[in-house]
Design an enzyme around this catalytic site. Structure first.
Site, PDB file in Angstrom:
ATOM      1  CD  GLU A 185      36.195  38.649  32.700  1.00 58.09           C
ATOM      2  OE1 GLU A 185      36.377  37.545  32.155  1.00 58.09           O
ATOM      3  OE2 GLU A 185      36.156  38.800  33.928  1.00 58.09           O
ATOM      4  CG  ASN A 240      42.409  37.414  38.854  1.00 59.00           C
ATOM      5  OD1 ASN A 240      42.354  36.394  39.537  1.00 59.00           O
ATOM      6  ND2 ASN A 240      41.336  38.075  38.489  1.00 59.00           N
ATOM      7  CB  CYS A 256      36.045  38.479  38.320  1.00 54.72           C
ATOM      8  SG  CYS A 256      36.278  38.584  40.100  1.00 54.72           S
ATOM      9  CD  GLU A 289      32.599  33.241  43.693  1.00 53.46           C
ATOM     10  OE1 GLU A 289      32.385  34.265  43.020  1.00 53.46           O
ATOM     11  OE2 GLU A 289      31.955  32.967  44.721  1.00 53.46           O
ATOM     12  NE  ARG A 345      37.005  34.857  46.444  1.00 55.21           N
ATOM     13  CZ  ARG A 345      36.516  35.819  45.687  1.00 55.21           C
ATOM     14  NH1 ARG A 345      36.314  37.014  46.177  1.00 55.21           N
ATOM     15  NH2 ARG A 345      36.210  35.593  44.434  1.00 55.21           N
ATOM     16  CE  LYS A 394      45.290  23.992  38.483  1.00 52.28           C
ATOM     17  NZ  LYS A 394      45.998  25.111  37.801  1.00 52.28           N
TER      18      LYS A 394
HETATM   19  P1  NAP Z   1      41.162  30.226  33.688  1.00 49.46           P
HETATM   20  O1  NAP Z   1      41.945  30.108  32.450  1.00 49.46           O
HETATM   21  O2  NAP Z   1      39.772  29.732  33.699  1.00 49.46           O
HETATM   22  O3  NAP Z   1      42.040  29.515  34.808  1.00 49.46           O
HETATM   23  C1  NAP Z   1      41.640  29.456  36.142  1.00 49.46           C
HETATM   24  C2  NAP Z   1      42.173  28.194  36.766  1.00 49.46           C
HETATM   25  O4  NAP Z   1      41.595  27.072  36.102  1.00 49.46           O
HETATM   26  C3  NAP Z   1      43.671  28.034  36.668  1.00 49.46           C
HETATM   27  O5  NAP Z   1      44.155  27.411  37.823  1.00 49.46           O
HETATM   28  C4  NAP Z   1      43.813  27.104  35.474  1.00 49.46           C
HETATM   29  O6  NAP Z   1      44.998  26.353  35.482  1.00 49.46           O
HETATM   30  C5  NAP Z   1      42.619  26.200  35.690  1.00 49.46           C
HETATM   31  N1  NAP Z   1      42.201  25.465  34.498  1.00 49.46           N
HETATM   32  C6  NAP Z   1      42.305  25.826  33.203  1.00 49.46           C
HETATM   33  N2  NAP Z   1      41.822  24.843  32.407  1.00 49.46           N
HETATM   34  C7  NAP Z   1      41.417  23.836  33.234  1.00 49.46           C
HETATM   35  C8  NAP Z   1      40.846  22.551  33.023  1.00 49.46           C
HETATM   36  N3  NAP Z   1      40.580  22.099  31.814  1.00 49.46           N
HETATM   37  N4  NAP Z   1      40.563  21.789  34.097  1.00 49.46           N
HETATM   38  C9  NAP Z   1      40.824  22.229  35.337  1.00 49.46           C
HETATM   39  N5  NAP Z   1      41.368  23.441  35.596  1.00 49.46           N
HETATM   40  C10 NAP Z   1      41.651  24.239  34.555  1.00 49.46           C
HETATM   41  O7  NAP Z   1      41.065  31.726  34.190  1.00 49.46           O
HETATM   42  P2  NAP Z   1      42.221  32.760  34.392  1.00 49.46           P
HETATM   43  O8  NAP Z   1      42.591  33.308  33.067  1.00 49.46           O
HETATM   44  O9  NAP Z   1      43.307  32.186  35.230  1.00 49.46           O
HETATM   45  O10 NAP Z   1      41.501  33.848  35.294  1.00 49.46           O
HETATM   46  C11 NAP Z   1      40.779  34.879  34.773  1.00 49.46           C
HETATM   47  C12 NAP Z   1      39.297  34.608  34.856  1.00 49.46           C
HETATM   48  O11 NAP Z   1      38.934  34.362  36.208  1.00 49.46           O
HETATM   49  C13 NAP Z   1      38.483  35.790  34.425  1.00 49.46           C
HETATM   50  O12 NAP Z   1      37.419  35.387  33.617  1.00 49.46           O
HETATM   51  C14 NAP Z   1      37.977  36.361  35.743  1.00 49.46           C
HETATM   52  O13 NAP Z   1      36.811  37.109  35.618  1.00 49.46           O
HETATM   53  C15 NAP Z   1      37.794  35.128  36.545  1.00 49.46           C
HETATM   54  N6  NAP Z   1      37.785  35.443  37.987  1.00 49.46           N
HETATM   55  C16 NAP Z   1      36.611  35.345  38.656  1.00 49.46           C
HETATM   56  C17 NAP Z   1      36.552  35.676  39.993  1.00 49.46           C
HETATM   57  C18 NAP Z   1      35.257  35.586  40.747  1.00 49.46           C
HETATM   58  O14 NAP Z   1      35.318  35.555  41.973  1.00 49.46           O
HETATM   59  N7  NAP Z   1      34.114  35.556  40.109  1.00 49.46           N
HETATM   60  C19 NAP Z   1      37.717  36.078  40.653  1.00 49.46           C
HETATM   61  C20 NAP Z   1      38.897  36.161  39.942  1.00 49.46           C
HETATM   62  C21 NAP Z   1      38.916  35.822  38.592  1.00 49.46           C
HETATM   63  P3  NAP Z   1      46.252  26.787  34.577  1.00 49.46           P
HETATM   64  O15 NAP Z   1      46.826  27.968  35.232  1.00 49.46           O
HETATM   65  O16 NAP Z   1      47.140  25.617  34.631  1.00 49.46           O
HETATM   66  O17 NAP Z   1      45.733  27.071  33.202  1.00 49.46           O
END
Ligand code: NAP
Length: 487
Positions: free
Chosen positions: A391, A161, A294, A260, A169, A184
């Site tokens: 969310e 996102n 997020c 995060e 950061r 990654k």
């Molecule tokens: P996600 O599905 O958890 O993916 C995030 C990252 O994790 C991607 O690089 C993804 O790779 C990787 N990943 C997925 N499964 C994994 C596994 N089994 N082992 C290691 N890495 C793995 O989240 P998203 O849909 O991309 O992002 C949205 C979420 O991020 C929301 O919940 C949002 O609130 C949160 N977010 C939090 C913050 C904060 O600072 N608190 C900031 C931004 C976003 P792939 O792309 O290959 O699946």
């Protein structure tokens, strides 16, 4: 500098893995497609790393760690400062790339470029301010020296996102502290990070300090690294669900971890608030990043005496937004990331409506190519609706009325998440009282955006732990060593 064209940019951006300072194809030569969410078409392909490539990236980070830790802090800071400068000069390229792969309108991408680059400037200044302490023990017999040392090689996993800022950061403080890393990025948005890695290389980051792997075999590539005793730090930004899994994996070797994770931000508007200002804040808190942040306001709780005025004005602003491909100048709302995201937003909206919510504006996915969803305001949303707990990650704003401050606070805290809360009031005592009582890592008072590289970003409860940015950010990459010296 002439404006970059899509074709030139896509042709020239690196598409290989960066390991030990060399750009190389994935073992076996496989690639993965990067899609434009505004059209559903493939933009280009990047290397699809294997487990062996992941291990090679960690090997390179481990090999570079000792040398990197012993470089002068000023040298590390100067590399970050040069990269800040270079990103700023090439802001149009970064912004276009980000809009193409992630979808947000160009103006918002430029905003992220400025925000993301600022972490490098901030941490270039922090690199020379790392220091320990010297003390005399209470009995006077010993001297107590503490020193700060880099944690060591870090694995950084980032989401789609904010393709640049979620990287800078983490990379900024790691470079400043003297840690090497394997980055990654999300498979849906690897291009921005690939360009960033190239820029850092051009700015003199030594070989092996930053290694980058793009992969569709995410779990298989990352898990062995997390379980590898040479890795010393895992920093993850993404969903709570994946974060929990990674914490479990990291428990084996008691890895230093920063998480995060997801949010479920409440947005409180009190009867004494400046309503126009609250609407302005709501637009930012809800619509920044198409609601895919997020920090997005997920639940609007508005005092019953002003709820009608707030909802009407908010809906009027939302209905004036222009949906379309983010590269078009007039567009203010881009597509969601993929078809799954549209399906999830639709499902949550349908659930709320079935439970009694009223659609004030929007309410539909957009027909045709791309993953568009109309900016939506829902009124009279019952607390039993799923989107009060989950969310939304899309442009839907559910509004619920409250009667008393105590009720608003109870509803705001009634979630397992704790990233950010927003409150609008002109009563200073109330602002302070609620800032203290809200169970969140961050609170925005009379503002719909809290992100600031000079401030510690992070959550509590199931939104994770650790802080990024601010004075705290570099601590995530430092160990404190104590040396006792007998006299
Ligand atoms: P996600 O599905 O958890 O993916 C995030 C990252 O994790 C991607 O690089 C993804 O790779 C990787 N990943 C997925 N499964 C994994 C596994 N089994 N082992 C290691 N890495 C793995 O989240 P998203 O849909 O991309 O992002 C949205 C979420 O991020 C929301 O919940 C949002 O609130 C949160 N977010 C939090 C913050 C904060 O600072 N608190 C900031 C931004 C976003 P792939 O792309 O290959 O699946």
């Amino acid at each position: 500098m002439p404006a970059p064209t899509q074709k030139t940019l896509l042709d020239t951006v690196p598409k290989q893995l960066l390991i030990g300072g060399s750009w190389r194809d994935a073992t076996g030569g496989n690639t993965l497609a990067v899609e434009d969410p505004a059209t559903g078409r493939t933009l280009t392909h990047v290397a699809d790393a294997t487990v062996a490539d992941g291990r090679a990236a960690l090997d390179a980070a481990v090999a570079a760690q000792r040398g990197w830790a012993s470089t002068a802090p000023r040298e590390r800071g100067e590399i970050l400062r040069a990269a800040y400068q270079r990103i700023t000069e090439r802001a149009d390229e970064f912004a276009l790339l980000m809009t193409l792969e992630m979808g947000k309108p160009l103006a918002e991408s430029r905003g992220e470029v400025a925000y993301g680059a600022e972490f490098f400037r901030w941490f270039s200044e922090e690199s020379v301010r790392v220091h320990g302490q010297w003390a005399t023990s209470p009995d006077g017999k010993t001297r107590l020296m503490t020193m700060k040392q880099p944690v060591g090689p870090a694995l950084m996993i980032t989401p789609w996102n904010f393709p640049l800022a979620m990287g800078t950061r983490k990379i900024g403080p790691a470079v400043a502290a003297g840690c090497t890393m394997v980055v990654k990025p999300a498979q849906q948005t690897p291009l921005t990070m690939l360009l960033l890695a190239q820029v850092l290389q051009e700015c003199g980051l030594p070989d092996g300090v930053l290694n980058l792997v793009t992969t569709s075999h995410t779990g298989e590539v990352c898990e062995p690294l997390i379980r590898d005793p040479r890795l010393r730090k895992l920093t993850f930004t993404g969903s709570t669900e994946v974060g929990r899994k990674l914490v479990e994996q990291s428990a084996e070797q008691l890895l230093r971890v920063s998480m995060e994770l997801g949010g479920n931000a409440p947005f409180l508007v009190f009867e004494d608030a400046d309503i126009d200002r609250a609407v302005e804040g709501a637009m930012l808190a809800k619509m920044r990043n198409i609601g895919e942040a997020c920090t997005s306001a997920n639940r609007f709780y508005v005092h019953e005496s002003v709820v009608e005025e707030f909802s009407r004005k908010f809906a009027a602003r939302m209905s004036r937004l222009t949906i379309g491909k983010g590269t078009r100048k007039d567009v203010t709302v881009g597509p969601l990331i993929d078809a799954k995201a549209v399906a999830k937003v639709t499902e949550l909206l349908d659930d709320a409506v079935a439970k009694g919510a009223r659609v004030v504006t929007g309410g539909q996915p957009q027909r045709g190519a791309g993953y568009f969803f109309q900016p939506t305001v829902l009124a009279d949303v019952p607390t039993s609706a799923r989107l009060q707990k989950e969310e939304i990650f899309g442009p839907v704003a559910p509004v619920t009325a409250f009667r008393t401050e105590a009720e608003a606070l109870r509803m705001a805290n009634d979630t397992e998440f704790g990233l950010v809360a927003y409150l609008f009031t002109t009563d200073l005592s109330r602002a302070v009282r609620l800032s203290e009582a809200l169970e969140y890592g961050m609170v925005g008072v009379n503002q719909g955006i809290v992100s600031n590289p000079a401030a510690p970003f992070g959550g509590v409860k199931q939104s994770g732990f650790g802080r990024e940015g601010g004075f705290e950010g570099i601590e995530e990459y430092l160990e404190t060593k104590y040396v006792g010296i007998a006299l």
